[in-house]
Design a protein around this motif. Structure first.
Motif, short mmCIF file in Angstrom:
data_model
loop_
_atom_site.label_atom_id
_atom_site.label_comp_id
_atom_site.label_asym_id
_atom_site.label_seq_id
_atom_site.Cartn_x
_atom_site.Cartn_y
_atom_site.Cartn_z
N GLY A 261 0.78 -1.23 0.00
CA GLY A 261 0.00 0.00 0.00
C GLY A 261 0.81 1.28 0.00
N GLY A 262 2.02 1.25 -0.50
CA GLY A 262 2.82 2.48 -0.48
C GLY A 262 3.45 2.63 0.90
N SER A 263 4.32 3.61 1.05
CA SER A 263 5.09 3.65 2.28
C SER A 263 4.39 4.35 3.43
N MET A 264 3.43 5.24 3.14
CA MET A 264 2.89 6.04 4.22
C MET A 264 2.05 5.15 5.14
N GLY A 265 2.57 4.89 6.34
CA GLY A 265 1.89 3.97 7.25
C GLY A 265 2.07 2.53 6.81
N HIS A 266 3.20 2.26 6.15
CA HIS A 266 3.38 0.93 5.53
C HIS A 266 3.37 -0.20 6.54
N VAL A 267 3.80 0.08 7.78
CA VAL A 267 3.87 -0.99 8.77
C VAL A 267 2.45 -1.39 9.18
N SER A 268 1.63 -0.38 9.49
CA SER A 268 0.23 -0.68 9.83
C SER A 268 -0.46 -1.33 8.64
N ALA A 269 -0.17 -0.82 7.43
CA ALA A 269 -0.83 -1.38 6.24
C ALA A 269 -0.49 -2.86 6.10
N LEU A 277 -8.87 -8.23 11.28
CA LEU A 277 -9.77 -7.74 12.34
C LEU A 277 -9.20 -6.50 13.05
N LEU A 278 -7.97 -6.15 12.73
CA LEU A 278 -7.36 -4.99 13.41
C LEU A 278 -7.72 -3.69 12.70
N HIS A 279 -7.94 -2.66 13.52
CA HIS A 279 -8.16 -1.32 12.98
C HIS A 279 -7.01 -0.43 13.47
N PHE A 280 -6.44 0.37 12.57
CA PHE A 280 -5.25 1.17 12.93
C PHE A 280 -5.51 2.66 12.87
N THR A 281 -5.13 3.35 13.93
CA THR A 281 -5.07 4.81 13.88
C THR A 281 -3.59 5.14 13.78
N VAL A 282 -3.20 5.77 12.67
CA VAL A 282 -1.78 6.08 12.47
C VAL A 282 -1.58 7.57 12.71
N GLN A 283 -0.77 7.88 13.70
CA GLN A 283 -0.58 9.29 14.08
C GLN A 283 0.76 9.83 13.58
N ASP A 284 0.81 11.12 13.34
CA ASP A 284 2.10 11.77 13.05
C ASP A 284 1.86 13.28 13.08
N VAL A 289 0.93 13.67 8.05
CA VAL A 289 -0.44 13.15 7.91
C VAL A 289 -1.04 13.63 6.59
N ALA A 290 -0.77 14.88 6.22
CA ALA A 290 -1.31 15.39 4.95
C ALA A 290 -0.78 14.56 3.79
N ARG A 291 0.50 14.24 3.84
CA ARG A 291 1.07 13.43 2.74
C ARG A 291 0.52 12.01 2.76
N ALA A 292 0.33 11.47 3.97
CA ALA A 292 -0.18 10.11 4.07
C ALA A 292 -1.60 10.03 3.51
N LYS A 293 -2.39 11.09 3.78
CA LYS A 293 -3.78 11.07 3.31
C LYS A 293 -3.85 11.11 1.79
N ALA A 294 -2.77 11.61 1.16
CA ALA A 294 -2.75 11.66 -0.31
C ALA A 294 -2.08 10.42 -0.90
N SER A 295 -1.67 9.48 -0.03
CA SER A 295 -0.94 8.30 -0.53
C SER A 295 -1.91 7.12 -0.71
N PRO A 296 -1.48 6.04 -1.40
CA PRO A 296 -2.38 4.90 -1.63
C PRO A 296 -2.88 4.27 -0.34
N ALA A 298 -4.15 5.61 2.15
CA ALA A 298 -5.34 6.27 2.65
C ALA A 298 -6.62 5.55 2.23
N SER A 299 -6.53 4.75 1.15
CA SER A 299 -7.74 4.07 0.68
C SER A 299 -8.02 2.78 1.46
N LEU A 300 -7.10 2.36 2.33
CA LEU A 300 -7.34 1.12 3.09
C LEU A 300 -8.34 1.39 4.22
N SER A 301 -9.41 0.60 4.25
CA SER A 301 -10.48 0.90 5.22
C SER A 301 -10.03 0.65 6.66
#
Ligand code: SAM
Length: 430
Positions: A261-269, A277-284, A289-296, A298-301
């Motif tokens: 899913g691209g690098s932004m939040g890649h570990v959680s992804a 079953l896990l839900h992730f809140t990724v903080q920074d 965060v602005a860049r992460a929201k524009a990365s692939p 961001a589309s992971l539910s």
């Protein structure tokens, strides 16, 4: 001493013999895919053993004068490498191994003075970089060719020689003028800035690009994959759970084939993919965060990105979190700052919540090969120079957590045969 040298010579000869046997088998070329994999891994192993032996040998046989000579060679190697890569000389030398280029043509193509080019190249040739097979004509070696074929490699070495090297050289001044007490580091001195390390990098597009290339290169050269984190903690046992990951990855997207899913939040992804079953809140911080929201990613539910400064109280929603994940974060900070970060988390934790820390581990002195130990210690010095951070050994991980009110260490799990560690902590009983 004579005995030590004798033992070292035997080890060296054994490793060299093994290396030669692997090469011979490889060139016979009669093996199937499985044998080829074993051969490649054997070759890799004996090459590394040879390098470790050479490192020990150098220390064993060099006199102080020779160490001084080596220091001269090292800093000239670093500055000539930077010069050649900034002018992109590797890309201007023909790749075909039968073709060469004159110093004059090469200088004209690069737009640099011929005499300086020739002097710098002739030094570099002593380090295995480029060759002069016939007088006044330059050819590639496998080492110089790698820069022309792999732009990430060129960028990561430019990052080392142009940005990290001046920062490391300011360690002395940083300690002399007590920069750490002012919240500054060797990096702040070298770059003449008050910006924190990450903020500075993200303000400089060329540096951000080099960091992106560096991350891609390092993830292909070293085992920093999130697999150990995925295997080392029982995520499946959490069932339907909420994980707060307190930081995104810092720089440019790594291609989706390397990181899910691209690098932004890649570990959680990557964890989200394995544990649906896990839900992730990724903080920074906001910019990340602005860049992460524009990365692939961001589309992971299963992932949401939230602005948060980890020195402030956790948002209300974190009080329901089952796990707080800190990967490659605490090595960026001195112990007092790490305790501030962890205290904010401890204050928000429900009684059953856990803190999972995934980081590098410093091994005890003398338990690794000399070269491997040097690389590990270099990573620690890098953290010192960049952010007054540090890598930690098992005892230092214990000391760090023991100093945080409201947290108890549950376990410290070193990666077998690897560089990483998992530290799991729970909320202290009231
Ligand atoms: C080395 S990176 C973490 C990498 C990521 N966790 C991973 O495993 O690849 C450090 C991160 O800490 C973030 N950071 C630095 N200061 C912060 C702060 N005060 N609050 C929140 N995040 C911060 C940086 O923006 C950067 O994304």
């Amino acid at each position: 001493m004579a005995h030590d040298i004798e033992v070292e010579i035997e080890r060296f000869i054994d490793a060299a013999r093994h290396y030669q046997q692997c090469l011979d088998l490889a060139t016979q070329n009669q093996q199937d895919n499985n044998t080829e994999e074993v051969l490649v891994s054997n070759l890799q192993g004996s090459r590394r053993t040879l390098l470790e032996n050479i490192a020990r040998w150098k220390n064993l046989v060099s006199t102080p004068t020779e160490h001084w000579e080596q220091t001269t060679i090292n800093f000239c190697a670093e500055s000539s490498l930077r010069w050649l890569l900034e002018f992109n000389i590797p890309a201007l030398v023909p790749e075909d191994d039968q073709t060469t280029i004159t110093y004059r043509d090469l200088a004209a193509a690069a737009g640099v003075p011929e005499q300086e080019l020739c002097r710098i190249l002739r030094f570099a040739m002593t380090q295995g970089l480029f060759d002069e097979p016939t007088p006044n004509r330059v050819a590639h070696t496998p080492y110089s060719l790698a820069f022309s074929r792999n732009e990430d490699y060129r960028q990561v070495v430019l990052l080392q020689t142009g940005f990290f090297a001046p920062m490391m050289k300011s360690l002395y001044e940083a300690v002399k003028s007590s920069e750490a007490a002012k919240g500054r580091s060797a990096f702040n001195l070298a770059m003449e800035t008050d910006d924190p390390f990450y903020a500075y990098v993200s303000k400089h597009p060329e540096l951000t690009k080099r960091f992106g290339a560096g991350m891609r290169f390092v993830s292909s050269a070293e085992d920093t994959s999130p697999q150990f984190l995925s295997d080392g903690f029982d995520w499946a046992r959490l069932g339907k759970a909420h994980v707060v990951d307190v930081s995104i990855l810092e720089f440019e997207p790594i291609s989706a084939c390397v990181m899910v899913g691209g690098s932004m939040g890649h570990v959680s992804a990557s964890l989200a993919k394995t544990f649906p079953l896990l839900h992730f809140t990724v903080q920074d911080l906001p910019a990340m965060v602005a860049r992460a929201k524009a990365s692939p990613s961001a589309s992971l539910s299963q992932l949401e990105f939230v602005e948060h400064d980890f020195f402030q109280s956790q948002p209300e929603a974190s009080r329901q979190a089952d796990v707080f994940l800190l990967r490659l974060v605490l090595n960026n900070w001195p112990t007092s700052k790490c305790r501030e970060i962890l205290s904010q988390i401890a204050a928000a934790m429900k009684p059953s919540a856990k803190v999972v820390i995934n980081n590098f581990l410093l091994h005890d002195r003398g338990t690794l090969g000399k070269r491997t130990e040097a690389l590990e210690r270099a990573r620690d010095l890098f953290q010192m120079a960049a952010m007054n951070g540090m890598e930690r050994d098992v005892q230092e991980w214990h000391e760090l957590i023991d100093g945080v009110d409201g947290l108890d260490i549950e376990k410290v799990v070193p990666q077998v045969g690897g560089k990483q560690v998992l530290v799991v902590a729970r909320k202290s009983a009231q």
